[in-house]
Design a protein around this motif. Structure first.
Motif, PDB file in Angstrom:
ATOM      1  N   LEU A   1       0.835  -1.210   0.000  1.00  0.00           N
ATOM      2  CA  LEU A   1       0.000   0.000   0.000  1.00  0.00           C
ATOM      3  C   LEU A   1       0.865   1.254   0.000  1.00  0.00           C
ATOM      4  O   LEU A   1       0.509   2.273  -0.597  1.00  0.00           O
ATOM      5  CB  LEU A   1      -0.915   0.018   1.225  1.00  0.00           C
ATOM      6  N   LEU A   2       1.991   1.175   0.690  1.00  0.00           N
ATOM      7  CA  LEU A   2       2.908   2.315   0.735  1.00  0.00           C
ATOM      8  C   LEU A   2       3.667   2.443  -0.586  1.00  0.00           C
ATOM      9  O   LEU A   2       3.810   3.537  -1.126  1.00  0.00           O
ATOM     10  CB  LEU A   2       3.905   2.162   1.887  1.00  0.00           C
ATOM     11  N   ARG A   3       4.146   1.304  -1.116  1.00  0.00           N
ATOM     12  CA  ARG A   3       5.013   1.333  -2.292  1.00  0.00           C
ATOM     13  C   ARG A   3       4.269   1.669  -3.574  1.00  0.00           C
ATOM     14  O   ARG A   3       4.826   2.317  -4.467  1.00  0.00           O
ATOM     15  CB  ARG A   3       5.730  -0.006  -2.447  1.00  0.00           C
ATOM     16  N   ASN A   4       3.004   1.201  -3.693  1.00  0.00           N
ATOM     17  CA  ASN A   4       2.290   1.468  -4.953  1.00  0.00           C
ATOM     18  C   ASN A   4       1.528   2.785  -4.945  1.00  0.00           C
ATOM     19  O   ASN A   4       0.841   3.119  -5.916  1.00  0.00           O
ATOM     20  CB  ASN A   4       1.356   0.299  -5.305  1.00  0.00           C
ATOM     21  N   GLY A   5       1.617   3.534  -3.852  1.00  0.00           N
ATOM     22  CA  GLY A   5       1.026   4.871  -3.804  1.00  0.00           C
ATOM     23  C   GLY A   5      -0.433   4.921  -3.399  1.00  0.00           C
ATOM     24  O   GLY A   5      -1.004   6.010  -3.263  1.00  0.00           O
ATOM     25  N   LEU A   6      -1.064   3.759  -3.174  1.00  0.00           N
ATOM     26  CA  LEU A   6      -2.495   3.771  -2.871  1.00  0.00           C
ATOM     27  C   LEU A   6      -2.780   4.391  -1.509  1.00  0.00           C
ATOM     28  O   LEU A   6      -3.749   5.156  -1.361  1.00  0.00           O
ATOM     29  CB  LEU A   6      -3.061   2.355  -2.925  1.00  0.00           C
ATOM     30  N   LEU A   7      -1.964   4.106  -0.499  1.00  0.00           N
ATOM     31  CA  LEU A   7      -2.210   4.694   0.816  1.00  0.00           C
ATOM     32  C   LEU A   7      -2.112   6.213   0.750  1.00  0.00           C
ATOM     33  O   LEU A   7      -2.908   6.928   1.381  1.00  0.00           O
ATOM     34  CB  LEU A   7      -1.231   4.140   1.849  1.00  0.00           C
ATOM     35  N   ALA A   8      -1.167   6.730  -0.039  1.00  0.00           N
ATOM     36  CA  ALA A   8      -1.047   8.191  -0.199  1.00  0.00           C
ATOM     37  C   ALA A   8      -2.320   8.765  -0.808  1.00  0.00           C
ATOM     38  O   ALA A   8      -2.813   9.823  -0.373  1.00  0.00           O
ATOM     39  CB  ALA A   8       0.170   8.526  -1.069  1.00  0.00           C
ATOM     40  N   ARG A   9      -2.888   8.084  -1.815  1.00  0.00           N
ATOM     41  CA  ARG A   9      -4.117   8.565  -2.438  1.00  0.00           C
ATOM     42  C   ARG A   9      -5.296   8.488  -1.474  1.00  0.00           C
ATOM     43  O   ARG A   9      -6.144   9.387  -1.442  1.00  0.00           O
ATOM     44  CB  ARG A   9      -4.418   7.759  -3.707  1.00  0.00           C
ATOM     45  N   LEU A  10      -5.346   7.422  -0.690  1.00  0.00           N
ATOM     46  CA  LEU A  10      -6.421   7.292   0.290  1.00  0.00           C
ATOM     47  C   LEU A  10      -6.375   8.423   1.310  1.00  0.00           C
ATOM     48  O   LEU A  10      -7.410   9.003   1.664  1.00  0.00           O
ATOM     49  CB  LEU A  10      -6.328   5.943   1.010  1.00  0.00           C
ATOM     50  N   LEU A  11      -5.185   8.730   1.799  1.00  0.00           N
ATOM     51  CA  LEU A  11      -5.052   9.787   2.803  1.00  0.00           C
ATOM     52  C   LEU A  11      -5.360  11.160   2.207  1.00  0.00           C
ATOM     53  O   LEU A  11      -5.856  12.052   2.908  1.00  0.00           O
ATOM     54  CB  LEU A  11      -3.640   9.768   3.396  1.00  0.00           C
TER      55      LEU A  11
END
Length: 386
Positions: A263-273
């Motif tokens: 989630l951290l490496r593929n950028g999804l957590l950044a988009r969620l936040l």
């Protein structure tokens, strides 16, 4: 499995006999690596550790004289019934504020579940609900939708995938309009793959781990198949990359541990936040854990405890094998089956690990020496931290 392996060795898949076919296979394998975040530096470091014996299945087993005891009830937070009204109210408030997201682990093809057949487990219809067959993913999205509707909230639902399952899950969600789910649904593509076989790990798994003994003839077939696989692994060079198959079957998803770092490496957590700035919690669960639910009472208890990671355990049933909650050398620990020095150690443990995990996002980032801003701006820093 032994029969399939023997047939595959006796009648290997042909590459057509042409160099161009071999080159095409290798190109396809390289494409799979690129699309799934293959890290050649980490890969070589792992290979070196495997070859030198620093890591492996035997290294994971605890010493035979290690003291393993069952836990006390005081080591757990009781959540089976009679959850305090204050915890339920806190959980409902957090859900309404948009502080929770669900992460469903769906990278596997369910070959154990289907006794060998390769299916995309998440979208394979498995039981009848409401008059028709439903898939695991449809059931989980329905549960998230029910909590959303009951509390007037928005709960992002993340489905982790691998190169084996991503396209099929994406196709099913598109064809069914997310099974009619009204909340946000995201796919988290895997960023890790593995492909190194080691003979010593196979030997440990087959000869030192507990197995049912078959009747004489079946046992001979099993042992002959295993010897053939061991000889093949040694002849190919231990620790070398597995290439004796079609590109799609040269690799494997490495396991649950990697899904949250993905989630951290593929950028999804950044988009969620970014889309949900109040997001503070993740509930991570296996696709086939049908009881996993965003329960307000459990969330309230977890929030009151204040831990970065909280794990749900359940009373052990007689057929629950593979891990449990224990005190190991005096420390509380989720003890995996392969780490236990004796086969009977597990039977003394009353609680089984359901793998459902509640994660406090900011605590996880702090443990990795990261901030929320780092996730979207510093991919190199994130990769190094993971």
């Amino acid at each position: 499995r032994v029969f399939r392996t023997m047939v595959n060795k006796l009648f290997p898949v042909s590459r057509g006999g042409a160099d161009s076919s071999s080159a095409k296979w290798d190109e396809e394998a390289q494409a799979i690596r690129r699309e799934n975040g293959f890290d050649p530096v980490q890969h070589e470091a792992l290979r070196d550790d495997l070859v030198r014996g620093r890591i492996g299945l035997a290294r994971n087993r605890l010493p035979v004289d290690m003291q393993i005891h069952d836990v006390d009830d005081s080591d757990l937070i009781a959540a089976q019934e009679n959850i305090p009204a204050s915890a339920v109210a806190l959980g409902e408030r957090l859900i309404r504020k948009g502080e929770i997201a669900v992460v469903t682990l769906a990278a596997g093809v369910g070959s154990r579940w289907t006794s060998g057949a390769g299916v995309v487990k998440a979208v394979n219809p498995f039981a009848v609900f409401g008059g028709r067959h439903r898939s695991f993913l449809e059931v989980h999205l329905a549960k998230t939708g029910a909590v959303q509707e009951a509390l007037g909230a928005t709960i992002p639902h993340v489905v982790t995938t691998s190169y084996l399952t991503h396209a099929a899950i994406e196709r099913h969600l598109a064809a069914t309009a997310d099974y009619g789910h009204r909340g946000p649904v995201h796919l988290s593509r895997g960023q890790s793959i593995g492909l190194i076989p080691m003979a010593r790990d196979l030997t440990f798994l087959w000869e030192e781990s507990t197995h049912e003994t078959l009747d004489e003839n079946k046992q001979k077939v099993r042992e002959a198949g295993r010897r053939a696989i061991l000889e093949w692994a040694k002849s190919q060079g231990e620790g070398s990359d597995y290439t004796d198959n079609v590109p799609l079957q040269r690799f494997n998803p490495p396991g649950h541990f990697y899904e949250v770092p993905n989630l951290l490496r593929n950028g999804l957590l950044a988009r969620l936040l970014k889309d949900h700035p109040d997001l503070k919690w993740l509930m991570v669960h296996n696709i086939d854990t049908l009881g996993a639910t965003v329960d307000p009472g459990v969330l309230g208890l977890v929030a009151e405890a204040g831990s970065t990671l909280s794990f749900e355990v359940i009373p052990r049933r007689i057929d629950d094998r593979g891990g449990g909650l224990a005190r190991v050398g005096g420390r509380l620990r989720l003890l995996e089956g392969l780490a236990q020095p004796r086969e009977d150690s597990e039977f003394a443990l009353r609680y089984y690990n359901s793998m459902t995990t509640w994660i406090r996002i900011d605590g996880l980032l702090q443990a990795l020496h990261l901030t929320r801003d780092d996730l979207g701006r510093s991919p190199e820093k994130v990769a190094a931290a993971v």
